[in-house]
Enzyme design. Structure first.
Site, PDB file in Angstrom:
ATOM      1  N   GLU A  63       0.678  -1.268  -0.111  1.00  0.00           N
ATOM      2  CA  GLU A  63       0.079   0.139  -0.097  1.00  0.00           C
ATOM      3  C   GLU A  63       0.826   1.348  -0.046  1.00  0.00           C
ATOM      4  O   GLU A  63       0.360   2.117  -0.504  1.00  0.00           O
ATOM      5  CB  GLU A  63      -0.953  -0.033   1.114  1.00  0.00           C
ATOM      6  CG  GLU A  63      -2.058  -1.102   1.159  1.00  0.00           C
ATOM      7  CD  GLU A  63      -1.594  -2.504   1.742  1.00  0.00           C
ATOM      8  OE1 GLU A  63      -0.345  -2.568   2.088  1.00  0.00           O
ATOM      9  OE2 GLU A  63      -2.490  -3.250   1.833  1.00  0.00           O
ATOM     10  N   PHE A 125     -11.490  -8.372  13.245  1.00  0.00           N
ATOM     11  CA  PHE A 125     -10.227  -8.496  12.342  1.00  0.00           C
ATOM     12  C   PHE A 125     -10.069  -7.472  11.215  1.00  0.00           C
ATOM     13  O   PHE A 125     -11.015  -6.841  10.547  1.00  0.00           O
ATOM     14  CB  PHE A 125     -10.569  -9.978  11.482  1.00  0.00           C
ATOM     15  CG  PHE A 125      -9.289 -10.200  10.481  1.00  0.00           C
ATOM     16  CD1 PHE A 125      -8.327 -10.415  11.118  1.00  0.00           C
ATOM     17  CD2 PHE A 125      -9.798 -10.087   9.295  1.00  0.00           C
ATOM     18  CE1 PHE A 125      -7.294 -10.825  10.373  1.00  0.00           C
ATOM     19  CE2 PHE A 125      -8.631 -10.570   8.409  1.00  0.00           C
ATOM     20  CZ  PHE A 125      -7.241 -10.983   8.955  1.00  0.00           C
ATOM     21  N   GLN A 126      -8.791  -6.936  11.296  1.00  0.00           N
ATOM     22  CA  GLN A 126      -8.395  -5.892  10.283  1.00  0.00           C
ATOM     23  C   GLN A 126      -8.959  -4.744  10.662  1.00  0.00           C
ATOM     24  O   GLN A 126      -9.510  -3.725   9.878  1.00  0.00           O
ATOM     25  CB  GLN A 126      -8.439  -6.379   8.893  1.00  0.00           C
ATOM     26  CG  GLN A 126      -7.322  -7.398   8.640  1.00  0.00           C
ATOM     27  CD  GLN A 126      -7.245  -7.650   7.069  1.00  0.00           C
ATOM     28  OE1 GLN A 126      -7.798  -7.212   6.255  1.00  0.00           O
ATOM     29  NE2 GLN A 126      -5.959  -7.838   6.806  1.00  0.00           N
ATOM     30  N   LYS A 175     -17.802  -1.800   5.249  1.00  0.00           N
ATOM     31  CA  LYS A 175     -18.244  -2.904   4.423  1.00  0.00           C
ATOM     32  C   LYS A 175     -19.660  -2.855   3.886  1.00  0.00           C
ATOM     33  O   LYS A 175     -20.241  -3.046   2.807  1.00  0.00           O
ATOM     34  CB  LYS A 175     -17.717  -4.198   4.724  1.00  0.00           C
ATOM     35  CG  LYS A 175     -17.452  -5.204   3.444  1.00  0.00           C
ATOM     36  CD  LYS A 175     -16.652  -6.562   4.126  1.00  0.00           C
ATOM     37  CE  LYS A 175     -16.565  -7.338   3.047  1.00  0.00           C
ATOM     38  NZ  LYS A 175     -15.956  -8.642   3.500  1.00  0.00           N
ATOM     39  N   MET A 488      23.723  10.232   3.241  1.00  0.00           N
ATOM     40  CA  MET A 488      23.682  11.819   3.863  1.00  0.00           C
ATOM     41  C   MET A 488      23.858  11.268   5.469  1.00  0.00           C
ATOM     42  O   MET A 488      24.406  12.272   6.148  1.00  0.00           O
ATOM     43  CB  MET A 488      22.187  12.140   3.673  1.00  0.00           C
ATOM     44  CG  MET A 488      22.088  13.680   3.929  1.00  0.00           C
ATOM     45  SD  MET A 488      23.064  14.793   3.584  1.00  0.00           S
ATOM     46  CE  MET A 488      21.952  15.534   1.969  1.00  0.00           C
TER      47      MET A 488
END
Lengths: 573, 171
Positions: A63, A125-126, A175, A488
């Site tokens: 993602e 869940f999630q 959902k 750097m």
């Protein structure tokens, strides 16, 4: 798209919330989105399946890749970038890119799936509270639990993302709201009563600014991304040309004015050019256009342009006096404020003042630029690599960079002819930004050459997006400037931490074999004799290409304003 | 120099906006002294009253960053002299000692407080005033045994003219 809309309005389409999401995107003229599926967003993915010919979904490998690709797309095209992810980890993986887009004012609409509304707050869940998590790094966000609220939420999201000072917004959709059916009717948002994206230009302040400019002997312009976001490149050029003002750019302002423009005196800030830094403390009027006086630009604020009167043109009132006290703020859309200002200023030139920039440039040429471009050592330098790229691209390519030494060198030396050609992570300094952003830029602007210049550290932060480049066949040209160090940080350790190279040396894999595994042609070089021909080969190759350039392990980037120092204390070595 | 500022914020009624506003204080590592929210004189427009102790330069920056939030209609800040403000305090006092004489009742009267409820073993006292005043009464009552004490966030209206009201109804 209009036809689709009118039809939908007439016939009162009865569709699922998920399909409403897709049709809303189409109504906003979105033709490409970046994302990754998962449980809580599956209805939207199912809806996308039926619209593949109108709306291309780019499946990234993570993602974070999706959000950076959406950023690259937005920056290259000037359109709103769209990222789609599932709930929980899908949503949290977007956060770095959202924060990056927030600080760099990139218009994004992020859509996340969420667990069913009956499960909200139950640690399902999630499930994650992405609304709270994303709140400080979004311009606006909303959770939608009722499908009938979806079209308006998305219409607002697009309007807010792109209007005024752009930024990322997030729409979280449960959902059940994706599954339920609604009568779809989409109307674009044109205003929100509590939201005033563009302040009204105050003519009195423009007049005061013009007076200061007209009376100035040593005016100096600092320009930022506001010029590009405000589509005011032409107005900006007309303004500085009429008043004859030397102008320097911030990292994100780069490419708003062609590199070879006689009034373009270079880059500001920590690794900016010698003249713009030192002469900041000698100008009498400082005119900041669409920039926000970032600490990397100003160094020590107590010793920053104290001798100068300061004019600040910006669209965001909260930027005025945030870091630097301003004498004349000019709030408004810089396309309008610049043209109004131009009409009130005298035609002028400041040859002696400009000459001072040239003298500083000569010193920098002798002490930094020439040695970097024509090194005595056998090792290749980052600078000569960029120089070779310039020779082939003629300033026509989009440069996408990551974060670190290579970024500073690439931005300092790349030549630009066109606006929206420099894509980098400025404010947030997000390593791993470059590769997916370059992919998004190439997919958004396929007609343009896109060169991704990355360090070996940042490359490995999102290296999996080679898979997306492979799958989309986007012809991104990737140059890895490999010094086997987090360069750097190593430079800072050398200069400020007594060369204690704590956790900065990298044992790197065979990048070419990795590229080959993804079906991407690659080549590694470490000798000067191969540089020009290899760069040419890469840029002429029909398809994506990885060129690994092994550069000096312990080369440093100069000039440098040490952290906490004044811009006058810029060092050349 | 640090001083007390009252920030008044007029907003739409949207879920999570409180969170969005408080993150702006968190970002600056600034503690909120008190916070109150209620519907304003305009139906559907909500008013936040936030009290902070800081310097004016910072409060200016914070107010501008609050005002730029999409659902914020207007944000302003004032010093105490520019506002009329009150807080309400409730004291649950044990009646064990208090009932020995009528000193407590006189104390309550003298402090412009009032008894809301008198129970078997405690009474509930209410006082409206500035923090120093409710604090003072708390100190007076402490010897009698304070069982509970609670003070509300500041509510505040702005003294000069009706300019703010005009701006809210005409935004």
């Amino acid at each position: 798209m209009v036809a689709v809309l009118e039809k939908s309005t007439e016939t009162k389409l009865r569709i699922s919330g998920a399909e409403a999401v897709v049709r809303s995107l189409l109504a906003e003229e979105v033709d490409m989105i970046f994302g990754y599926p998962g449980g809580a967003v599956m209805p939207v993915y199912d809806a996308l399946y039926g619209f593949q010919d109108q709306l291309k979904h780019v499946l990234t490998r993570h993602e974070q890749g999706a959000i950076h690709a959406a950023q690259g797309y937005a920056r290259a095209t000037g359109k709103v970038g769209v990222a789609l992810a599932t709930s929980g980890p899908g949503a949290t993986n977007l956060i770095t890119g959202i924060a990056d887009a927030m600080i760099d004012s990139t218009p994004l609409v992020c859509i996340t799936g969420q667990v069913g509304s009956h499960l909200l707050g139950s640690d399902a869940f999630q499930e994650t509270d992405i609304i709270s998590i994303s709140m400080p790094v979004t311009k606006w966000n909303i959770q939608v639990t009722k499908p009938e609220e979806l079209p308006e939420a998305l219409a607002r999201a697009f309007y807010i993302a792109k209007s005024g000072r752009p930024g990322p917004v997030l729409v979280d959709i449960t959902k059940d709201a994706q599954f339920a059916e609604i009568d779809f009717n989409y109307r674009k948002c044109e205003q929100i009563r509590s939201y005033k994206p563009i302040p009204k230009l105050n003519l009195e302040s423009v007049k005061k600014a013009a007076e200061l400019i007209n009376g100035s002997q040593k005016p100096f312009v600092l320009f930022g991304q506001g010029v590009i976001l405000g589509k005011a490149e032409q107005e900006f050029k007309t303004f500085i040309e009429k008043a004859g003002i030397p102008s320097a750019w911030t990292l994100l302002g780069l490419s708003a004015l062609p590199t070879d423009h006689p009034l373009n005196v270079g880059m500001l800030g920590m690794h900016g050019n010698y003249g713009p830094n030192r002469l900041t403390n000698e100008c009498d009027v400082l005119i900041a256009v669409g920039m926000r006086f970032d600490d990397r630009v100003t160094g020590d604020l107590k010793r920053y342009a104290k001798q100068a009167k300061i004019i600040h043109l910006d669209i965001d009132p909260s930027e005025i006096n945030k870091n630097v006290k301003v004498d004349v703020p000019v709030l408004g859309d810089c396309k309008e404020s610049l043209s109004t200002l131009t009409s009130l200023i005298n035609t002028n030139s400041h040859p002696e003042w400009l000459q001072q920039f040239h003298e500083h440039e000569r010193i920098e040429q002798e002490q930094v630029i020439k040695p970097e471009m024509n090194p005595q050592s056998a090792e290749l330098t980052m600078a000569e690599t960029i120089q070779q790229i310039n020779k082939v691209t003629n300033g026509e390519a989009i440069l996408v960079t990551d974060v670190g030494q290579h970024q500073m060198v690439a931005c300092r030396y790349t030549k630009f002819q066109k606006s929206k050609s420099n894509i980098t992570s400025g404010g947030l300094g997000t390593m791993g930004f470059c590769l997916p952003a370059a992919l998004g830029a190439k997919l958004g602007a396929p007609e343009r050459e896109v060169v991704a210049v990355i360090g070996d550290g940042g490359f490995q932060m999102t290296i999996q997006e080679l898979g997306t480049i492979f799958q989309t066949q986007a012809a991104v040209k990737i140059v890895v400037l490999n010094n086997n160090f987090l360069g750097m940080v190593r430079q800072w350790q050398q200069l400020f931490f007594d060369k204690r190279y704590s956790s900065t040396e990298l044992m790197n894999p065979d990048f070419i074999k990795i590229a080959e595994g993804y079906g991407i042609k690659g080549k590694t070089i470490s000798e000067r004799k191969d540089l020009a021909s290899s760069v040419k080969e890469m840029l002429e190759y029909d398809g994506s290409y990885l060129l690994e350039v092994c550069v000096g392990k312990e080369d440093n980037v100069f000039p440098m304003v040490p952290s906490g120092a004044s811009v006058s204390e810029v060092r050349l070595s | 120099m640090d001083q007390v500022f009252t920030i008044s914020i007029f907003t739409e009624n949207s879920i999570g906006l409180l969170n969005r506003i408080t993150t702006i204080f968190t970002k600056r590592h600034l503690s909120i002294e008190s916070l109150n929210t209620s519907e304003s004189e305009v139906h559907g427009v909500y008013r936040f009253t936030i009290v902070v102790k800081t310097d004016e330069e910072l409060v200016q920056k914070i107010v501008k960053q609050i005002e730029k939030q999409v659902e914020v209609i207007q944000a302003v800040y004032h010093i105490d002299e520019e506002t009329v403000f009150q807080e309400i305090a409730l004291y649950k006092v044990s009646t064990e000692k208090a009932s020995e004489n009528n000193l407590v009742e006189r104390l309550i009267r003298d402090n412009n407080a009032r008894i809301l409820s008198m129970e078997q073993d405690f009474m509930i006292v209410e006082k409206t005033g500035h923090k120093e005043e409710t604090e003072e009464l708390l100190d007076f009552l402490r010897p009698y045994g304070i069982l509970e004490f609670v003070r509300s966030g500041r509510v505040s209206v702005i003294k000069p003219s009706n300019e703010l009201h005009e701006r809210i109804i005409n935004f």
